[in-house]
Design a protein around this motif. Structure first.
Motif, short mmCIF file in Angstrom:
data_model
loop_
_atom_site.label_atom_id
_atom_site.label_comp_id
_atom_site.label_asym_id
_atom_site.label_seq_id
_atom_site.Cartn_x
_atom_site.Cartn_y
_atom_site.Cartn_z
N THR A 74 -18.03 -39.65 27.57
CA THR A 74 -17.08 -40.22 26.61
C THR A 74 -15.70 -39.63 26.89
O THR A 74 -15.55 -38.41 26.98
CB THR A 74 -17.50 -39.92 25.16
N VAL A 75 -14.72 -40.51 27.05
CA VAL A 75 -13.34 -40.12 27.34
C VAL A 75 -12.45 -40.68 26.24
O VAL A 75 -12.56 -41.86 25.90
CB VAL A 75 -12.90 -40.68 28.72
N GLN A 76 -11.57 -39.84 25.68
CA GLN A 76 -10.67 -40.30 24.64
C GLN A 76 -9.23 -40.01 25.03
O GLN A 76 -8.85 -38.85 25.19
CB GLN A 76 -10.99 -39.63 23.32
N PRO A 77 -8.40 -41.05 25.18
CA PRO A 77 -6.97 -40.82 25.47
C PRO A 77 -6.27 -40.15 24.28
O PRO A 77 -6.47 -40.54 23.13
CB PRO A 77 -6.42 -42.23 25.70
N VAL A 102 -12.44 -35.15 27.35
CA VAL A 102 -13.72 -35.49 27.98
C VAL A 102 -14.78 -34.69 27.25
O VAL A 102 -14.78 -33.46 27.33
CB VAL A 102 -13.71 -35.14 29.49
N GLY A 103 -15.63 -35.40 26.51
CA GLY A 103 -16.58 -34.70 25.65
C GLY A 103 -15.80 -33.96 24.58
O GLY A 103 -15.03 -34.57 23.84
N GLU A 104 -15.94 -32.65 24.53
CA GLU A 104 -15.22 -31.85 23.53
C GLU A 104 -14.02 -31.11 24.12
O GLU A 104 -13.34 -30.37 23.42
CB GLU A 104 -16.19 -30.82 22.90
N ARG A 105 -13.76 -31.29 25.41
CA ARG A 105 -12.73 -30.52 26.11
C ARG A 105 -11.55 -31.41 26.51
O ARG A 105 -11.74 -32.54 26.95
CB ARG A 105 -13.36 -29.90 27.35
N ILE A 106 -10.33 -30.90 26.34
CA ILE A 106 -9.15 -31.63 26.79
C ILE A 106 -8.94 -31.32 28.27
O ILE A 106 -8.85 -30.16 28.66
CB ILE A 106 -7.90 -31.25 25.97
N SER A 107 -8.89 -32.37 29.06
CA SER A 107 -8.73 -32.21 30.51
C SER A 107 -7.25 -32.18 30.86
O SER A 107 -6.50 -33.09 30.49
CB SER A 107 -9.41 -33.37 31.24
N GLU A 108 -6.85 -31.17 31.58
CA GLU A 108 -5.47 -31.09 32.06
C GLU A 108 -5.33 -31.73 33.44
O GLU A 108 -4.25 -31.80 33.99
CB GLU A 108 -5.01 -29.62 32.11
N SER A 109 -6.45 -32.21 33.99
CA SER A 109 -6.40 -32.77 35.35
C SER A 109 -6.01 -34.25 35.37
O SER A 109 -5.79 -34.82 36.42
CB SER A 109 -7.75 -32.58 36.04
N LEU A 135 0.74 -49.14 33.08
CA LEU A 135 0.06 -47.85 32.94
C LEU A 135 -0.04 -47.16 34.28
O LEU A 135 -0.25 -47.81 35.31
CB LEU A 135 -1.37 -48.06 32.43
N GLN A 136 0.10 -45.84 34.27
CA GLN A 136 -0.10 -45.03 35.46
C GLN A 136 -0.98 -43.85 35.07
O GLN A 136 -0.76 -43.22 34.05
CB GLN A 136 1.23 -44.49 36.01
N LEU A 137 -1.97 -43.60 35.92
CA LEU A 137 -2.84 -42.44 35.73
C LEU A 137 -2.75 -41.59 36.98
O LEU A 137 -2.82 -42.11 38.10
CB LEU A 137 -4.30 -42.87 35.54
N SER A 138 -2.61 -40.31 36.77
CA SER A 138 -2.61 -39.36 37.87
C SER A 138 -3.82 -38.46 37.64
O SER A 138 -3.95 -37.87 36.57
CB SER A 138 -1.32 -38.55 37.86
N LEU A 139 -4.70 -38.39 38.62
CA LEU A 139 -5.89 -37.59 38.45
C LEU A 139 -6.36 -37.00 39.77
O LEU A 139 -5.97 -37.46 40.83
CB LEU A 139 -7.02 -38.42 37.82
N ARG A 140 -7.17 -35.97 39.63
CA ARG A 140 -7.78 -35.40 40.83
C ARG A 140 -8.73 -36.42 41.41
O ARG A 140 -9.48 -37.05 40.69
CB ARG A 140 -8.53 -34.12 40.49
#
Length: 188
Positions: A74-77, A102-109, A135-140
């Protein structure tokens, strides 16, 4: 040996990847209540289309959007956004900062940028509303050979464009619904 080296797949690439998408959606046949609603700051939270919005000091809103599920993930913007009214019949909803939970953690990636330019006007006696989302997404990115990486990026861009289109259609339906309720005295 030289021929084998010339046809060998380059080493896998990793790092960051930029995905982008754009969608334009138009709703037609609206009444003139849409004009007054969109000119008013009362429409701001509706335009953000969040699951929740908290006003930020200095302006704008901290928003949690509806969670998205991918298989068991589960991913929440989580977006910080502002509504900028530039002229009589145009406004921009801009993402100042975007991350994901992501889940319970905020992803900085993952970083999210984007904007939604809304324009409205009267044509042949009926009003229309247009949403132009980018929209633009930057991710690993995962470690992939170059051909697989190009396919992954191309697929990612298609998914982002599709998400922008779904979001634009859903937003316009909600704006029209709330504007009609507001015009009939039902509030926002």
């Amino acid at each position: 040996a030289a021929a084998a080296a010339a046809t060998a797949e380059p080493p896998p690439q990793q790092g960051r990847v930029e995905l982008s998408g754009r969608s334009r959606v138009v709703e037609t046949g609206l009444d003139d209540g849409i004009d007054a609603f969109l000119r008013s700051p009362r429409s701001d939270v509706t335009l953000l289309h969040p699951a929740s919005a908290t006003p930020m000091e200095g302006g704008g809103f901290a928003c949690e959007l509806e969670p998205l599920s991918f298989f068991s993930l589960t991913v929440q913007p989580l977006l910080e956004m502002v509504v900028e009214r530039s002229d009589a019949r145009s406004l921009t909803v801009r993402i100042i900062r975007g991350r994901v939970r992501v889940g319970e953690r905020i992803s900085e990636s993952v970083r999210i940028d984007g904007e939604n330019v809304l324009r409205w006007g009267e044509e042949s006696g009926a009003w229309q509303l247009e949403s132009d989302i980018s929209l633009q997404l930057s991710l690993r990115s995962p470690e992939l050979p170059s051909l697989a990486r190009r396919v992954w990026i191309s697929s990612g861009n298609a998914i982002v464009s599709s998400a922008a289109g779904r979001s634009g259609r859903k937003l316009l339906r909600e704006v029209v619904r709330v504007a009609a309720t507001s015009a009939s005295g039902g509030g926002s």
